[in-house]
Each structure stands twice: as structure tokens, then as C-alpha cells.
Design an enzyme around this catalytic site. Structure first.
Site, PDB file in Angstrom:
ATOM      1  N   GLY A 103       0.838  -1.204   0.000  1.00 54.60           N
ATOM      2  CA  GLY A 103       0.000   0.000   0.000  1.00 54.60           C
ATOM      3  C   GLY A 103       0.862   1.238   0.000  1.00 54.60           C
ATOM      4  O   GLY A 103       2.059   1.175   0.295  1.00 54.60           O
TER       5      GLY A 103
ATOM      6  N   ASP B 149     -18.624 -10.838 -23.222  1.00 50.97           N
ATOM      7  CA  ASP B 149     -19.232 -10.787 -21.893  1.00 50.97           C
ATOM      8  C   ASP B 149     -20.753 -10.925 -21.960  1.00 50.97           C
ATOM      9  O   ASP B 149     -21.350 -11.710 -21.224  1.00 50.97           O
ATOM     10  CB  ASP B 149     -18.890  -9.471 -21.175  1.00 50.97           C
ATOM     11  CG  ASP B 149     -17.395  -9.237 -21.125  1.00 50.97           C
ATOM     12  OD1 ASP B 149     -16.643 -10.217 -21.292  1.00 50.97           O
ATOM     13  OD2 ASP B 149     -16.980  -8.083 -20.935  1.00 50.97           O
TER      14      ASP B 149
ATOM     15  N   LYS C 135     -11.518 -11.428 -17.333  1.00 52.95           N
ATOM     16  CA  LYS C 135     -11.893 -11.648 -18.734  1.00 52.95           C
ATOM     17  C   LYS C 135     -11.540 -13.055 -19.239  1.00 52.95           C
ATOM     18  O   LYS C 135     -12.361 -13.710 -19.879  1.00 52.95           O
ATOM     19  CB  LYS C 135     -11.184 -10.611 -19.599  1.00 52.95           C
ATOM     20  CG  LYS C 135     -11.597 -10.607 -21.040  1.00 52.95           C
ATOM     21  CD  LYS C 135     -12.799  -9.751 -21.219  1.00 52.95           C
ATOM     22  CE  LYS C 135     -13.211  -9.636 -22.667  1.00 52.95           C
ATOM     23  NZ  LYS C 135     -14.342  -8.703 -22.812  1.00 52.95           N
TER      24      LYS C 135
ATOM     25  N   CYS D  24       5.154  -6.320   1.288  1.00 50.31           N
ATOM     26  CA  CYS D  24       5.538  -4.907   1.396  1.00 50.31           C
ATOM     27  C   CYS D  24       4.903  -4.264   2.631  1.00 50.31           C
ATOM     28  O   CYS D  24       5.277  -4.588   3.750  1.00 50.31           O
ATOM     29  CB  CYS D  24       5.166  -4.187   0.093  1.00 50.31           C
ATOM     30  SG  CYS D  24       5.989  -2.612  -0.078  1.00 50.31           S
ATOM     31  N   TYR D  25       3.907  -3.385   2.473  1.00 50.56           N
ATOM     32  CA  TYR D  25       3.257  -2.785   3.647  1.00 50.56           C
ATOM     33  C   TYR D  25       2.749  -3.886   4.584  1.00 50.56           C
ATOM     34  O   TYR D  25       2.857  -3.779   5.814  1.00 50.56           O
ATOM     35  CB  TYR D  25       2.072  -1.914   3.194  1.00 50.56           C
ATOM     36  CG  TYR D  25       1.358  -1.219   4.326  1.00 50.56           C
ATOM     37  CD1 TYR D  25       1.769   0.035   4.753  1.00 50.56           C
ATOM     38  CD2 TYR D  25       0.276  -1.822   4.975  1.00 50.56           C
ATOM     39  CE1 TYR D  25       1.118   0.680   5.800  1.00 50.56           C
ATOM     40  CE2 TYR D  25      -0.379  -1.194   6.020  1.00 50.56           C
ATOM     41  CZ  TYR D  25       0.049   0.063   6.431  1.00 50.56           C
ATOM     42  OH  TYR D  25      -0.588   0.690   7.456  1.00 50.56           O
TER      43      TYR D  25
ATOM     44  N   GLU E  81       4.012 -10.467  -7.301  1.00 49.77           N
ATOM     45  CA  GLU E  81       2.932 -10.530  -8.285  1.00 49.77           C
ATOM     46  C   GLU E  81       3.278  -9.887  -9.625  1.00 49.77           C
ATOM     47  O   GLU E  81       2.577 -10.087 -10.603  1.00 49.77           O
ATOM     48  CB  GLU E  81       1.656  -9.901  -7.704  1.00 49.77           C
ATOM     49  CG  GLU E  81       1.706  -8.398  -7.413  1.00 49.77           C
ATOM     50  CD  GLU E  81       2.331  -8.034  -6.063  1.00 49.77           C
ATOM     51  OE1 GLU E  81       3.051  -8.868  -5.487  1.00 49.77           O
ATOM     52  OE2 GLU E  81       2.124  -6.898  -5.602  1.00 49.77           O
TER      53      GLU E  81
ATOM     54  N   HIS F  76       7.620  -7.363  -4.508  1.00 48.52           N
ATOM     55  CA  HIS F  76       6.299  -7.676  -5.070  1.00 48.52           C
ATOM     56  C   HIS F  76       6.363  -8.942  -5.926  1.00 48.52           C
ATOM     57  O   HIS F  76       6.810  -8.877  -7.073  1.00 48.52           O
ATOM     58  CB  HIS F  76       5.786  -6.491  -5.898  1.00 48.52           C
ATOM     59  CG  HIS F  76       5.380  -5.344  -5.032  1.00 48.52           C
ATOM     60  ND1 HIS F  76       4.106  -5.190  -4.542  1.00 48.52           N
ATOM     61  CD2 HIS F  76       6.098  -4.327  -4.513  1.00 48.52           C
ATOM     62  CE1 HIS F  76       4.047  -4.119  -3.781  1.00 48.52           C
ATOM     63  NE2 HIS F  76       5.248  -3.577  -3.739  1.00 48.52           N
TER      64      HIS F  76
END
Ligand code: XMP
Length: 507
Positions: free
Chosen positions: A53, A224, A363, A81-82, A169, A167
Site C-alpha cells: 500500500g 461478456d 476476462k 511490502c506494507y 505478483e 512484489h
């Protein structure tokens, strides 16, 4: 829905949080994002991840969570992290605030190639984006990895609390996915996520919420709305699918949409209102005015067709939900109102009359869901098509003649891409009309005619895009056919502009 044995990702506001959810799903587990305000109402998770964050733990308004409740879940926790700094504080350590932000690559040196770091190459690149760092460690902490300067970048507290400063990710952390996977392997209770299980849950939920009420949905032929309509149909609810044909569709598109639904056995109603749209757009050449006219008229026409709907279903996806929720929470100025959240819809929502069965999905998962519903590959892999249709590919005023030129040219180009196996390789491709006349020769006569621009781009998320180096044969064959077969065109151009600065569409 699906709130047992899942991975609960708690959002402390990092720009990467949504990616953590995505990565967990890529690894085959079901993950959901929760606002910090919603903690501890996160169901019965099998693992918890505390995101990064923008705040410092030293800030007066630093986001916090109830640590005792976190412990009570009794499952592995990963602080990123945070999240790592917060855990260190909670266990009695300290964090050193800093104004200097470390942003970029670092080396990861695990203390041992086991647990979180099993199979990780020593010195592997990880991505940092932080200001504060942990300072003193509590007695229950072990250092699991350090950076090239020997600073701890990964900790373990007690037995099931883990922290990583980098991170995992983002793809710049080269082995980040493996580290996340290793963490998830420490969780006993999480179960693999199968699209079919989620499909069953979603259909049960649709039936339970709709009951005998009639559910209306709009279809455009896009992925969609098609998956949504088929889902409602398969769930066996009393439904109406409405296709607004605004006359700004591509060549034969209306018939294709109707045929596709016919093939799938889902009845649709067409509202044919091309004349209304073309009349409203006559002589309007300002791009924003065109968009506003089309957007407002679309809503009018759709609601006229809907009448007194008992329920409305719409194909809102998970990223839209996350974006709307964070917009609602953030005090920052509102950039845009999502079209799925206009006032009329908010009113219906307050009355419990809006179904959003795709709101748990990304998606690519919608495509997987569509495939598991038996929807054909060619429908699921269609390129995105903008709501205002060909109007944004026709700079200046829209007219029937100009639209016909675009339709014919576009059909030739798309046909060539399919013929040469390039359609699925590009994110989006189309032909636009450039409202400039130039001189040429056709037969033995001078001609003074329009130009057509071809555009083909690759993109991850439509935020940025690059033009595609198509094989010259495709361009040559396409240009040849357009110049010969499309009346009123004597020049074909290929658009070699990246986004930014150009947008994908011409308007
Ligand atoms: P731009 O032109 O902004 O387009 O680079 C990015 C992506 O969004 C699509 N697009 C739209 N989609 N309504 C939509 O539903 C719109 O008004 C609209 N404008 C652009 C565009 O086709 C591309 O995929």
C-alpha cells in the site's frame, strides 16, 4: 459465494493488489479481494495475503487490521511490502520510516532453498517499490532472505506468518509466481479452483435470486454479454435478451449475432434503430458530442425495450467491481462513472433487482466459462468492439455512405487476417475511413476519393498498445481488394502509431 477455503487478499491500496488475485487464480486457486474496511468479514479462508500500500505504518491514518482476529483464522498469512511491515509491528518489531523510495530491481538471496524459497535461484531478480523497511525484529522472527546488501527482505514470524518486502505478483520479480505458489503450498485448506464448480455456484445463485421473475439483459455480440445471456438461459430463468442494432455495426454483424444466438438456442429480440441513430448523428463532427449522443440514445432505446423490467442482468466483470468500489472509497476526484453504475441502475440495485453473475470473473475466466457453456471459439475470441461502433472509426460526421465504405473495407481486412491465421494473434484490427479526398486514376479517369486506414494492434489491457508488423502479403492483398472492390476509395494506409500517444480507435 465461494467464501470457504479460498485465498483472501486484503487490500491496503497498492496498485498491484489486483494482480495478486490474478496470480493466485493463475496458480489454480480461488482468490478474492477484500477492502480493509470489510475485515474480518472474509468468510473462512484457507490463506490470507496482506497487500502492499502507499501509506507508511507511521502515518496517523495508516490502515490497520485487528491482529487478534487475523490470528483466529488459524491459516497461513503472507504480508507483502506494507503487509510485511505491519506484521513486523504486530509481532513487536519496529519499522523505519523513510522518505526515500526504493523502486526497481533487487537481488534475492534466500537463507535456504526450502519452504517459501524452494527451487528459487540465488540472486533471482525481485521488484521493490517501498519507502519504509523493517528495523528491529521480534524474537519470534526468522530472516528467510536478504537482498544483495544483506538487508532482510523476507521474514517468518512464529510458524505460519510470512513477509516479503518485494512484489512477487509483478513479472519483474522473475520467480515471484513460484514464491507465491510455495506460500500457498503451506496452506492445508485451500482447494484447487475449477471453472465448472464456479459455474454451478453462479447458476444456483442466479436461480435463487431471480426465482420466477423475468430477467432482462442486453446483448451486443461481444464475449461478456454473450456469456451472460447463455448463462441465464442455461440456468433456466425466465429471460429476455435484447440486441440494440444502432446501425453502427460491422458488415453483416446483426445477422451474425442473431445466427450465433440461434445456434446456441437462446432467443434474442432485435431493436432495429439505425435510422434514429443516424438522424441524431447527422452533421455532428465533434468526437465527444458523437459519443454522448450515441451513449444517451442507446440508454433511451434500451430502456424503452425493457419496459417494466422485474430484474436486469449485466455483464460487469471483477476488475469493474474492484474499480467501482475503490472509486467509491477513494476521496480522489471521480474520473469517470462506469456505464454499469448510472443512476437508474443504482436505483434498481438498491431494490435488489440487478444480477451481475460475471462479477467474480476476470476476462480470461469469462472466456473459460463460455467454453464450458459450449460457446464456440470464434465467438469467445472476437476482438473487442467499442460501444459507439463504427462512429469512432469515422472521424467527422457519420453518414450511410461512409459507414458502407468502412464496413466493406473492414470485412476485407478481417477476412484476410483470418485467411492468413493472424486474427487470433492481434488484440484488435479494423479499417477506418479518413475523411480526406486525394487524387488518383481509375481506368483512364481521374478520381478524387477517400482514404482508408488499416489498424492492427497488440495490447495486454488496452491501456497501451503497439502496432503489429503484419506480413506485407496481408497488407498487399488487403489493399488490392479494397482499391478494386470498394467504391469511393483510392488510397489505403497502414497506421503505425503506438498508444500512447495515439489511441486504439480513431476517436
Ligand atoms: P482507445 O481508443 O481508448 O480504446 O485506445 C481502448 C479500448 O477500448 C475500446 N473502446 C470502447 N469500448 N465503449 C466501449 O465499450 C467505448 O466508448 C469505447 N471506446 C474505445 C476500444 O475498442 C479499445 O479496445
Amino acid at each position: 459465494m465461494h467464501e470457504t477455503h479460498h485465498i483472501a487478499v486484503i487490500d491496503f491500496g497498492s496498485q498491484y493488489t489486483q494482480l495478486i488475485v490474478r496470480r493466485a487464480r493463475e496458480l489454480g486457486f480461488f482468490a478474492r479481494l477484500y477492502a480493509i474496511e470489510d475485515f474480518p468479514d472474509i468468510g473462512k479462508p484457507g490463506a490470507i495475503i496482506l497487500s502492499g500500500g502507499p501509506k507508511s505504518t507511521a502515518d496517523a491514518d495508516a490502515p490497520d487490521l485487528d491482529f487478534e482476529k487475523l490470528r483466529e483464522f488459524g491459516v497461513p498469512v503472507l504480508g507483502v511490502c506494507y503487509g510485511m511491515q505491519l506484521l513486523n509491528l504486530k509481532f513487536g518489531g519496529t519499522v523505519r520510516p523513510s522518505n526515500h523510495r526504493e523502486y526497481g530491481p533487487a537481488e534475492l538471496h534466500p537463507a535456504a532453498a526450502e519452504g517459501l524459497y524452494e527451487g528459487i535461484t540465488p540472486g533471482s531478480q525481485v521488484w521493490m517499490s517501498h519507502s519504509d523497511t523493517v528495523e528491529t525484529l521480534p524474537a519470534c522472527a526468522t530472516v528467510l532472505a536478504a537482498n544483495q546488501q544483506g538487508t532482510p527482505v523476507s521474514l517468518r514470524w512464529e510458524d505460519r506468518f510470512f513477509g516479503i518486502q518485494f512484489h512477487p505478483e509483478v513479472t519483474h520479480s522473475h520467480e515471484g509466481l513460484r514464491i507465491l505458489h510455495n506460500f500457498l503450498l503451506t496452506a492445508q485448506k485451500i482447494e484447487p479452483f475449477r471453472i465448472d464448480d464456479l459455474k454451478r455456484e453462479v447458476m444456483d445463485d442466479i436461480r435463487a435470486r431471480a426465482g420466477d421473475r423475468q430477467v432482462v439483459c442486453g446483448v451486443s455480440g461481444g464475449v461478456d454479454s454473450t456469456v451472460l445471456a447463455v448463462l441465464l438461459h442455461e440456468a433456466g430463468v425466465n429471460m429476455r435478451a435484447i440486441f440494440v442494432d444502432h446501425g453502427l455495426m460491422r458488415k453483416n454483424e446483426g445477422d451474425e449475432v442473431r445466427n450465433n444466438f440461434h445456434r446456441m438456442g437462446v432467443p434474442i429480440e432485435t431493436v432495429d434503430c439505425a435510422d434514429r441513430f443516424l438522424a441524431a448523428l447527422e452533421g455532428v463532427d465533434d468526437p465527444e458530442k458523437k459519443r454522448v449522443i450515441i451513449g444517451n440514445l442507446f440508454i433511451d432505446v434500451f430502456w424503452e425495450a425493457v419496459g417494466d423490467a422485474e430484474m436486469l442482468a449485466q455483464g460487469t466483470l471483477y476488475p469493474d467491481v474492484i474499480e467501482s468500489a475503490s472509486n467509491a472509497r477513494s476521496k480522489a476526484s471521480k474520473i469517470k462513472t462506469h456505464h454499469n453504475r448510472v443512476d437508474r441502475i443504482l436505483e434498481l440495485q438498491a431494490e435488489g433487482k440487478v444480477l451481475e453473475p460475471l462479477s467474480e470473473f476476470f476476462k480470461d475466466e469469462v472466456r473459460a466459462l463460455g467454453a464450458s457453456l459450449g460457446i464456440a471459439h470464434d465467438i469467445l475470441q472476437r476482438h473487442p468492439f467499442p460501444g459507439p461502433g463504427l462512429a469512432v472509426r469515422c472521424p467527422g460526421a457519420v453518414s450511410r455512405d461512409r459507414l458502407d465504405i468502412i464496413r466493406e473495407s473492414d470485412a476485407i481486412f478481417i477476412g484476410k487476417l483470418k485467411e492468413h491465421g493472424w486474427y487470433d494473434k492481434v488484440w484488435q484490427a479494423y479499417a477506418a475511413l479518413i475523411p480526406v479526398k486525394t487524387v488518383g486514376v481509375k481506368g483512364d479517369e481521374r478520381c478524387y476519393e477517400w482514404a482508408v486506414a488499416l489498424r492492427a494492434v497488440v495490447s495486454e489491457d488496452a491501456m497501451t498498445a503497439d502496432w503489429v508488423e503484419l506480413p506485407p502479403t496481408i497488407l498487399r492483398e488487403t489493399s488490392h481488394r479494397i482499391l478494386n472492390d470498394v467504391a469511393g476509395v483510392n488510397r489505403v494506409l497502414y497506421d503505425v502509431s503506438t498508444k500512447p500517444p495515439a489511441s486504439i480507435e480513431w476517436e
